[in-house]
Design a protein around this motif. Structure first.
Motif, PDB file in Angstrom:
ATOM      1  N   GLN A  79      27.359 -26.228   8.493  1.00 31.52           N
ATOM      2  CA  GLN A  79      28.176 -26.368   7.284  1.00 31.52           C
ATOM      3  C   GLN A  79      28.717 -27.793   7.232  1.00 31.52           C
ATOM      4  OE1 GLN A  79      28.834 -24.509   4.731  1.00 31.52           O
ATOM      5  NE2 GLN A  79      27.867 -22.639   5.348  1.00 31.52           N
ATOM      6  N   LYS A  80      28.515 -28.466   6.094  1.00 32.61           N
ATOM      7  CA  LYS A  80      29.005 -29.834   5.930  1.00 32.61           C
ATOM      8  C   LYS A  80      29.636 -29.986   4.560  1.00 32.61           C
ATOM      9  CE  LYS A  80      26.537 -32.439   9.223  1.00 32.61           C
ATOM     10  NZ  LYS A  80      26.095 -33.741   9.569  1.00 32.61           N
ATOM     11  N   SER A  81      30.325 -31.098   4.405  1.00 36.47           N
ATOM     12  CA  SER A  81      30.972 -31.413   3.140  1.00 36.47           C
ATOM     13  C   SER A  81      30.891 -32.918   2.933  1.00 36.47           C
ATOM     14  CB  SER A  81      32.432 -30.966   3.203  1.00 36.47           C
ATOM     15  OG  SER A  81      33.121 -31.427   2.085  1.00 36.47           O
ATOM     16  N   LYS A  82      30.621 -33.334   1.708  1.00 39.79           N
ATOM     17  CA  LYS A  82      30.605 -34.766   1.377  1.00 39.79           C
ATOM     18  C   LYS A  82      31.388 -34.949   0.087  1.00 39.79           C
ATOM     19  CE  LYS A  82      27.213 -36.506   4.199  1.00 39.79           C
ATOM     20  NZ  LYS A  82      25.908 -37.024   4.317  1.00 39.79           N
ATOM     21  N   ILE A  83      32.154 -36.022   0.041  1.00 34.86           N
ATOM     22  CA  ILE A  83      32.926 -36.319  -1.161  1.00 34.86           C
ATOM     23  C   ILE A  83      32.156 -37.342  -1.981  1.00 34.86           C
ATOM     24  CG2 ILE A  83      35.072 -37.243  -2.088  1.00 34.86           C
ATOM     25  CD1 ILE A  83      36.464 -36.159   0.439  1.00 34.86           C
ATOM     26  N   PHE A  84      31.819 -36.933  -3.196  1.00 36.97           N
ATOM     27  CA  PHE A  84      31.118 -37.793  -4.143  1.00 36.97           C
ATOM     28  C   PHE A  84      32.112 -38.479  -5.071  1.00 36.97           C
ATOM     29  CE2 PHE A  84      27.469 -35.294  -3.002  1.00 36.97           C
ATOM     30  CZ  PHE A  84      26.367 -36.056  -3.338  1.00 36.97           C
ATOM     31  N   PHE A  85      31.854 -39.738  -5.359  1.00 36.31           N
ATOM     32  CA  PHE A  85      32.557 -40.422  -6.444  1.00 36.31           C
ATOM     33  C   PHE A  85      31.548 -40.498  -7.579  1.00 36.31           C
ATOM     34  CE2 PHE A  85      33.560 -44.125  -9.000  1.00 36.31           C
ATOM     35  CZ  PHE A  85      34.931 -43.990  -9.186  1.00 36.31           C
ATOM     36  N   ILE A  86      31.918 -39.999  -8.736  1.00 35.92           N
ATOM     37  CA  ILE A  86      30.999 -39.975  -9.872  1.00 35.92           C
ATOM     38  C   ILE A  86      31.596 -40.784 -11.015  1.00 35.92           C
ATOM     39  CG2 ILE A  86      29.836 -38.506 -11.574  1.00 35.92           C
ATOM     40  CD1 ILE A  86      29.918 -36.280  -9.357  1.00 35.92           C
ATOM     41  N   ILE A 115      35.571 -41.790   0.361  1.00 34.99           N
ATOM     42  CA  ILE A 115      34.413 -41.469  -0.481  1.00 34.99           C
ATOM     43  C   ILE A 115      33.152 -41.710   0.335  1.00 34.99           C
ATOM     44  CG2 ILE A 115      33.131 -42.239  -2.514  1.00 34.99           C
ATOM     45  CD1 ILE A 115      35.704 -41.915  -3.884  1.00 34.99           C
ATOM     46  N   GLN A 116      32.224 -40.754   0.294  1.00 37.22           N
ATOM     47  CA  GLN A 116      31.021 -40.890   1.104  1.00 37.22           C
ATOM     48  C   GLN A 116      29.790 -41.256   0.282  1.00 37.22           C
ATOM     49  OE1 GLN A 116      32.287 -37.106   2.363  1.00 37.22           O
ATOM     50  NE2 GLN A 116      32.107 -37.624   4.516  1.00 37.22           N
ATOM     51  N   LEU A 117      29.718 -40.779  -0.951  1.00 36.64           N
ATOM     52  CA  LEU A 117      28.546 -41.047  -1.786  1.00 36.64           C
ATOM     53  C   LEU A 117      28.996 -41.370  -3.205  1.00 36.64           C
ATOM     54  CD1 LEU A 117      26.478 -38.006  -0.535  1.00 36.64           C
ATOM     55  CD2 LEU A 117      25.908 -40.386  -0.095  1.00 36.64           C
ATOM     56  N   GLU A 118      28.193 -42.176  -3.882  1.00 35.74           N
ATOM     57  CA  GLU A 118      28.521 -42.525  -5.262  1.00 35.74           C
ATOM     58  C   GLU A 118      27.350 -42.195  -6.167  1.00 35.74           C
ATOM     59  OE1 GLU A 118      29.425 -46.430  -8.029  1.00 35.74           O
ATOM     60  OE2 GLU A 118      29.793 -46.577  -5.891  1.00 35.74           O
ATOM     61  N   LEU A 119      27.688 -41.787  -7.369  1.00 35.10           N
ATOM     62  CA  LEU A 119      26.687 -41.430  -8.358  1.00 35.10           C
ATOM     63  C   LEU A 119      27.166 -41.957  -9.704  1.00 35.10           C
ATOM     64  CD1 LEU A 119      24.099 -39.631  -8.278  1.00 35.10           C
ATOM     65  CD2 LEU A 119      25.536 -37.755  -9.009  1.00 35.10           C
ATOM     66  N   GLN A 120      26.250 -42.557 -10.461  1.00 31.16           N
ATOM     67  CA  GLN A 120      26.583 -42.970 -11.824  1.00 31.16           C
ATOM     68  C   GLN A 120      25.706 -42.161 -12.761  1.00 31.16           C
ATOM     69  OE1 GLN A 120      27.956 -47.013 -12.546  1.00 31.16           O
ATOM     70  NE2 GLN A 120      26.586 -47.593 -10.900  1.00 31.16           N
TER      71      GLN A 120
END
Length: 137
Positions: A79-86, A115-120
């Motif tokens: 089980q994992k969790s990642k925080i996305f910035f969108i 923040i671990q990952l970014e998405l636009q």
């Protein structure tokens, strides 16, 4: 508090609620909007809300910043969790609004430590669940 480049201030509550999401996991997502030269909280999604609830909360014709706490299971059954910035900037939003959000994004993102990952995204297909999963794994 204001950024010289964009003239944007970040409301303290933005950082405090983000820390709660990161540390206590009391929220699934937070959306932020820029109003009167300041980034402020738009909506907060409870820990029981889904990714679909989050995407439905984004306006079709206005920009927003958002953080989403994505829970998933790896191929090894961990089980994992990642925080996305969108960064949500729909094609239908006003050009000036897109420019303000684009010029303030990096500074605002720096305020949110963890923040671990970014998405636009400019359209919902650019932030589909498949894309989120593929980026997280």
């Amino acid at each position: 508090m204001a950024n010289a480049a964009s003239g944007m201030a970040v409301h303290d509550e933005c950082k405090l609620k983000f820390l709660e999401l990161k540390a206590k996991r009391t929220f699934r997502y937070i959306t932020y909007k820029i109003e009167e030269q300041q980034v402020m909280i738009d909506k907060i999604g409870g820990s029981d809300e889904s990714y679909e609830d989050f995407t439905n909360s984004l306006p079709a014709d206005e920009c927003r910043y958002a953080v989403f706490d994505f829970d998933f299971t790896t191929d090894e059954n961990c089980q994992k969790s990642k925080i996305f910035f969108i960064a949500w900037s729909p094609d239908t939003s006003k050009v000036r609004m897109k420019m303000v959000y684009a010029s303030s994004k990096d500074r605002f993102k720096r305020e949110l430590d963890g923040i671990q990952l970014e998405l636009q995204a400019t359209d919902p297909s650019e932030m589909s669940m498949d894309i989120i999963k593929s980026r997280a794994l």
